[in-house]
Design an enzyme around this catalytic site. Structure first.
Site, PDB file in Angstrom:
ATOM      1  N   GLU A   1      41.388   0.254  18.586  1.00  0.00           N
ATOM      2  CA  GLU A   1      40.914   0.229  17.190  1.00  0.00           C
ATOM      3  C   GLU A   1      42.012   0.505  16.155  1.00  0.00           C
ATOM      4  O   GLU A   1      42.324   1.652  15.843  1.00  0.00           O
ATOM      5  CB  GLU A   1      39.764   1.222  16.996  1.00  0.00           C
ATOM      6  CG  GLU A   1      38.535   0.877  17.796  1.00  0.00           C
ATOM      7  CD  GLU A   1      37.425   1.907  17.647  1.00  0.00           C
ATOM      8  OE1 GLU A   1      37.512   2.781  16.776  1.00  0.00           O
ATOM      9  OE2 GLU A   1      36.463   1.836  18.438  1.00  0.00           O
TER      10      GLU A   1
ATOM     11  N   GLU B   1      33.385  -1.055  24.050  1.00  0.00           N
ATOM     12  CA  GLU B   1      32.607   0.113  23.614  1.00  0.00           C
ATOM     13  C   GLU B   1      31.312  -0.359  22.969  1.00  0.00           C
ATOM     14  O   GLU B   1      31.295  -1.376  22.268  1.00  0.00           O
ATOM     15  CB  GLU B   1      33.352   0.954  22.560  1.00  0.00           C
ATOM     16  CG  GLU B   1      34.476   1.780  23.094  1.00  0.00           C
ATOM     17  CD  GLU B   1      35.103   2.687  22.030  1.00  0.00           C
ATOM     18  OE1 GLU B   1      34.422   3.080  21.065  1.00  0.00           O
ATOM     19  OE2 GLU B   1      36.298   2.988  22.183  1.00  0.00           O
TER      20      GLU B   1
HETATM   21  O1  IFM Z   1      34.525   8.242  19.789  1.00  0.00           O
HETATM   22  C1  IFM Z   1      34.878   7.039  19.206  1.00  0.00           C
HETATM   23  C2  IFM Z   1      35.994   6.370  19.987  1.00  0.00           C
HETATM   24  O2  IFM Z   1      37.100   7.198  20.146  1.00  0.00           O
HETATM   25  C3  IFM Z   1      36.437   5.109  19.280  1.00  0.00           C
HETATM   26  N1  IFM Z   1      35.316   4.243  18.980  1.00  0.00           N
HETATM   27  C4  IFM Z   1      34.140   4.834  18.367  1.00  0.00           C
HETATM   28  C5  IFM Z   1      33.713   6.076  19.143  1.00  0.00           C
HETATM   29  C6  IFM Z   1      32.452   6.692  18.511  1.00  0.00           C
HETATM   30  O3  IFM Z   1      32.673   7.041  17.187  1.00  0.00           O
END
Ligand code: IFM
Length: 452
Positions: free
Chosen positions: A168, A356
């Site tokens: 990210e 994710e």
């Molecule tokens: O915890 C985070 C992760 O580190 C990166 N993506 C979003 C998740 C939830 O906020």
């Protein structure tokens, strides 16, 4: 009732974590400090004064955690290496104990039928690089990242096939260096933040090249929370408008990686704040990838808007839209379908992984009557999200796996430990692990290859 499978046999059912969020052991076995070990000491920046000293104690309990993964039936684990465990100073001398630790983790995963997917940078920059060269403000940081990637590619040949260099970009650049909310907690000007973003992209490209040259079998993809779009209704003009919006609203990262250019609309919008870059940089940044990793939590509804110069309109959310509890994201199950489908139609990645997707539930706690953790909202969300993902798979979108955020509850950065995301509940006093209802639900999905 004999209902057919919705997901193929070889679909990777995974879950994800990141080093700072779960490991603890910040200085053990020769690990160097990261920017988080410094940032968390600043008064008031971490909710409840949380810190990463113990977190979910995954550094010591990884075997127990991997046994739980196996029991659930998970076949993939996406986790990050802490750069400063391997290079305590970010460059120069290697800490063999750090390398050996991650080798043991990977070996244990493989012994238990779980495929490791390794992220090289999930926001825990070695502190020495921040102090000595200004972190990602310096182009050299990307060069040192490339050296780190080369070492990992070489040392983990035969153990790890799948890598994401950077997790990210938006958080790593804007939230860390512009908004100052996460480490190193700086509030730089827009121009400087844009340059940080560019250097992170360069690191991604150099990392991809280094991994592949050190290990030709390595598969590399990004793990990016793009701005995903959902056409407001499923007619061709709205679908086309959503595709155009997808491309333009991701011009700062995704088009750079997948098209080798910053779109004119992005450069014009930034004007004199636009990053300084060369053609050679863009070639490196767009090193061909093997998969697109999508951190997919939300989707913006879009309509065709011929009255607007850009040709589309993105709807505002309002107080009636349900939030996922993650930053400003809104719950939009159809983004699992449209997010993957449109991403595929626009950029044609060979493979897609959901790197994710998940739900934050602060109310997760053991039931006083039976000790079980009934994370009913998470199960509801999973059911809706995976139904939409199954649609994508069955419509021919090459989605090869789904990594739930998160495997277990962990330190949600500056938000502390109260937000819980895991399949597995962590009692932070005793470090007891309790698989939640969602873990039990997933076990059935994995066993049957479909949403039950
Ligand atoms: O915890 C985070 C992760 O580190 C990166 N993506 C979003 C998740 C939830 O906020």
């Amino acid at each position: 009732m004999n209902i057919p499978r919705e997901f193929p046999e070889d679909f990777i059912w995974g879950s994800a974590t990141a080093s700072y969020q779960v490991e603890g052991a910040p200085f053990e076995d020769g690990k160097g400090a990261s920017v988080w070990n410094e940032f968390e000491k600043r008064p008031g920046v971490m909710r409840d004064d949380a810190n990463g000293n113990v977190a979910s104690d995954h550094y010591h309990r990884y075997k127990e955690d991997i046994a739980i993964m196996k029991d659930i039936g998970l076949t993939g684990y996406r986790f990050s290496f802490a750069w400063s465990r391997i290079f305590p100073e970010g460059r120069g001398k290697v800490n063999q104990k750090g390398v050996d630790h991650y080798k043991r983790v990977c070996e244990t995963l493989l012994e238990n039928g779980v495929e490791p997917f390794v992220t090289l940078y999930h926001w825990d920059l070695p502190l020495a690089l921040q102090k000595d060269i200004g972190g990602w403000e310096s182009r050299d940081c990307a060069k040192y990242f490339g050296e780190y990637a080369e070492l990992v590619g070489r040392e983990f040949k035969g153990l790890v096939r799948n890598f994401s260099p950077v997790n990210e970009f938006l958080a790593a650049a804007n939230v860390a260096y512009g908004m100052g909310l996460i480490a190193p907690g700086l509030k730089l000007s827009t121009k400087r933040v844009n340059q940080v973003r560019h250097h992170l992209l360069l690191a991604h490209g150099l990392g991809a090249q280094a991994l592949k040259s050190a290990n030709p079998e390595a598969k590399v993809g990004m793990a990016e929370n793009s701005n995903f779009m959902v056409p407001v209704i499923d007619t061709p003009e709205h679908v086309e408008a959503a595709k155009k919006a997808l491309r333009e609203q991701n011009a700062h990262f995704v088009t750079a990686m997948l098209e080798g250019k910053y779109l004119d609309c992005y450069l014009e919008k930034e004007g004199e704040n636009a990053p300084v870059f060369t053609d050679e940089d863009m070639k490196i940044i767009s090193t061909p990838l093997d998969f697109a990793g999508l951190n997919l939590y939300h989707g913006k509804r879009v309509r065709y808007a011929p009255e607007k110069e850009c040709g589309y309109h993105i709807f505002e959310e309002n107080e009636y839209t349900q939030r996922t509890g993650i930053n400003d994201f809104y719950f939009e199950p159809s983004s699992l379908y449209w997010g993957t489908r449109l991403f595929y139609e626009v950029w044609k990645p060979k493979e897609i992984y959901i790197t994710e997707n998940g739900t934050r539930q602060e109310s997760d706690r053991p039931d006083p009557d039976d000790g079980e953790v009934y994370d009913d909202i998470r199960v509801r969300n999973l059911r809706l999200n995976l139904t939409q993902l199954a649609r994508a798979v069955n419509h021919g979108v090459p989605v090869k796996g789904y990594f739930h955020w998160s495997f277990m509850d962990n330190l949600e950065w500056h938000h502390g430990f109260r937000p819980r995301f895991g399949y597995v509940y962590i009692n932070y006093t005793t470090q007891q692990r309790i698989p939640k209802l969602s873990a039990k639900w997933m076990k059935e999905v994995i066993k049957n290859g479909r949403v039950m």
